[in-house]
Design an enzyme around this catalytic site. Structure first.
Site, PDB file in Angstrom:
ATOM      1  N   CYS A 191      -1.801   1.836   2.645  1.00 38.14           N
ATOM      2  CA  CYS A 191      -0.754   2.835   2.444  1.00 38.14           C
ATOM      3  C   CYS A 191      -1.319   4.087   1.762  1.00 38.14           C
ATOM      4  O   CYS A 191      -2.459   4.109   1.300  1.00 38.14           O
ATOM      5  CB  CYS A 191       0.367   2.246   1.588  1.00 38.14           C
ATOM      6  SG  CYS A 191      -0.146   1.946  -0.108  1.00 38.14           S
ATOM      7  N   CYS A 197       0.162  -6.794   0.761  1.00 41.04           N
ATOM      8  CA  CYS A 197       0.528  -5.668   1.625  1.00 41.04           C
ATOM      9  C   CYS A 197      -0.434  -5.507   2.793  1.00 41.04           C
ATOM     10  O   CYS A 197      -0.221  -4.668   3.661  1.00 41.04           O
ATOM     11  CB  CYS A 197       0.586  -4.386   0.812  1.00 41.04           C
ATOM     12  SG  CYS A 197      -0.923  -4.061  -0.082  1.00 41.04           S
ATOM     13  N   ASP A 213      -3.506  -4.435   2.638  1.00 43.61           N
ATOM     14  CA  ASP A 213      -4.486  -3.364   2.433  1.00 43.61           C
ATOM     15  C   ASP A 213      -5.896  -3.913   2.216  1.00 43.61           C
ATOM     16  O   ASP A 213      -6.073  -5.018   1.698  1.00 43.61           O
ATOM     17  CB  ASP A 213      -4.118  -2.541   1.190  1.00 43.61           C
ATOM     18  CG  ASP A 213      -2.860  -1.713   1.417  1.00 43.61           C
ATOM     19  OD1 ASP A 213      -2.303  -1.776   2.521  1.00 43.61           O
ATOM     20  OD2 ASP A 213      -2.450  -1.015   0.481  1.00 43.61           O
ATOM     21  N   CYS A 239      -1.943  -1.016  -6.025  1.00 41.22           N
ATOM     22  CA  CYS A 239      -2.959  -0.179  -5.369  1.00 41.22           C
ATOM     23  C   CYS A 239      -4.012   0.279  -6.380  1.00 41.22           C
ATOM     24  O   CYS A 239      -5.201   0.345  -6.067  1.00 41.22           O
ATOM     25  CB  CYS A 239      -2.329   1.057  -4.729  1.00 41.22           C
ATOM     26  SG  CYS A 239      -1.117   0.670  -3.457  1.00 41.22           S
TER      27      CYS A 239
END
Lengths: 141, 213
Positions: free
Chosen positions: A64, A37, A39, A107
């Site tokens: 995010c 993603c 991140d 995450c």
């Protein structure tokens, strides 16, 4: 996808954002990333060298809402914990607290990795080399 | 075995019927869909030639007057051909397809990004944040300088990918652990490319915003 109230709260009022000085010998820094993603997360822990208790924590995350909330929550979670206790924190605890949906579990994995990386970094500077990394286990969501 | 929709001849799955040349519309892997050997190293010019040649031969317009079964086969073959071309022309997409072809997925054992890579991404994001906060010439120069290093890292990852491809092509990995090593290496480089590609897109977006301001 709707974010849970707790994610929104951490996103709007992130706890302990920022960083400690690089020269601070009692600070361990972990930077971890999620290629899927894009991140990236930086977690810093100030650890008392005598008691080995985490006295303070800072984070900065580019990613995010769930990644920001996961790292924000982690800074609260680890404060006051002995590093052995902090090393035992599982991503499932973060998933449960923030009600992360399955697509955002990575995450929480990232935040768990950040704790381990930061403590590992601190140990490196305190003559306590990390034992050989254990093979990565499967995560539960 | 499949049966030709035109002449009913039974044969192994292929692009076109060995008997009458009608499209078979078989569900082929993407290398076979382009009539290419199953090799990871692909000459871009050969790929273009194969695509254009087969597009002409299988094109639905050529079978406009043919029975429905053959028209459907031509459509299937053309769709498969286009997917094959789009996937195989991009080395990273080709590598991901190779994993898929072997029942693996890039994300299926959540890999840890090397610390230096994560640090590079973090530093770059910080430069971009500075640029967002303050459009000074220094911040702009900082972001441009990061773009060059990300670009260089991406080029190096592309070379590493080509080397991994060459190893698969040079000899079939017979021992299981050798195959696992190659797959692990392939996954690591593909995830690095994905990360850097996203980062490059972020940099370009910020530079574009800064230019437009």
């Amino acid at each position: 996808m709707a974010y849970s109230d707790k994610v929104i709260d951490h996103y709007n009022n992130p706890r302990n954002v920022g960083s400690f000085g690089k020269a601070d010998a009692d600070v361990g820094t972990g930077i971890v990333g999620a290629p899927e993603c894009g991140d990236v997360m930086k977690l810093q822990l100030r650890i008392n060298p005598e008691s080995r208790v985490i006295e303070d924590a800072r984070f900065k995350t580019f990613g995010c809402g769930s990644a920001i909330a996961s790292s924000s929550y982690v800074t609260e979670l680890v404060k006051g914990k002995h590093i052995d206790e902090a090393m035992a924190i599982k991503n499932t605890a973060i998933v449960a607290e923030l009600n992360l949906p399955p697509v955002k579990i990575h995450c929480s994995v990232l935040a768990e990795d950040a704790i381990k990386a930061a403590i590992g970094d601190w140990k490196k500077h305190h003559g306590d080399a990390e034992p050989a990394a254990e093979p990565r286990r499967a995560r539960e969501g | 075995m499949i049966t030709c929709p035109s002449c009913a001849r039974a044969q192994s799955p292929a692009l076109v019927c060995v008997g009458c040349g009608a499209p078979l519309g078989a569900n082929l892997d993407l290398f076979a869909a382009l009539d290419l050997p199953r090799r990871l190293t692909i000459d871009p010019a050969a790929l273009e030639r194969a695509y254009h040649d087969l597009s002409r031969r299988l094109h639905p317009d050529r079978f406009a007057a043919a029975p429905a079964k053959i028209r459907a086969a031509s459509l299937r073959a053309t769709a498969n051909l286009t997917r094959a071309y789009r996937t195989l022309r991009d080395p990273a997409a080709r590598g991901r397809y190779w994993l898929e072809l072997h029942g693996r997925k890039l994300g299926d054992d959540n890999q840890r990004v090397p610390a230096e890579l994560a640090a590079m991404v973090f530093e770059t994001q910080e430069r971009l944040e500075e640029l967002r906060d303050e459009r000074t010439p220094e911040a702009l120069a900082g972001a441009r300088e990061r773009r060059l290093s990300v670009d260089a890292a991406l080029a190096a990852a592309g070379r590493a990918l080509a080397e991994n491809f060459a190893r698969w092509d040079a000899a079939a990995a017979t021992a299981d652990d050798e195959r696992e090593t190659r797959f692990a290496e392939l996954k690591a480089v593909l995830s690095k490319i994905a990360y850097l590609t996203t980062l490059l897109r972020d940099i370009d977006r910020e530079l574009e915003t800064a230019r437009a301001a």
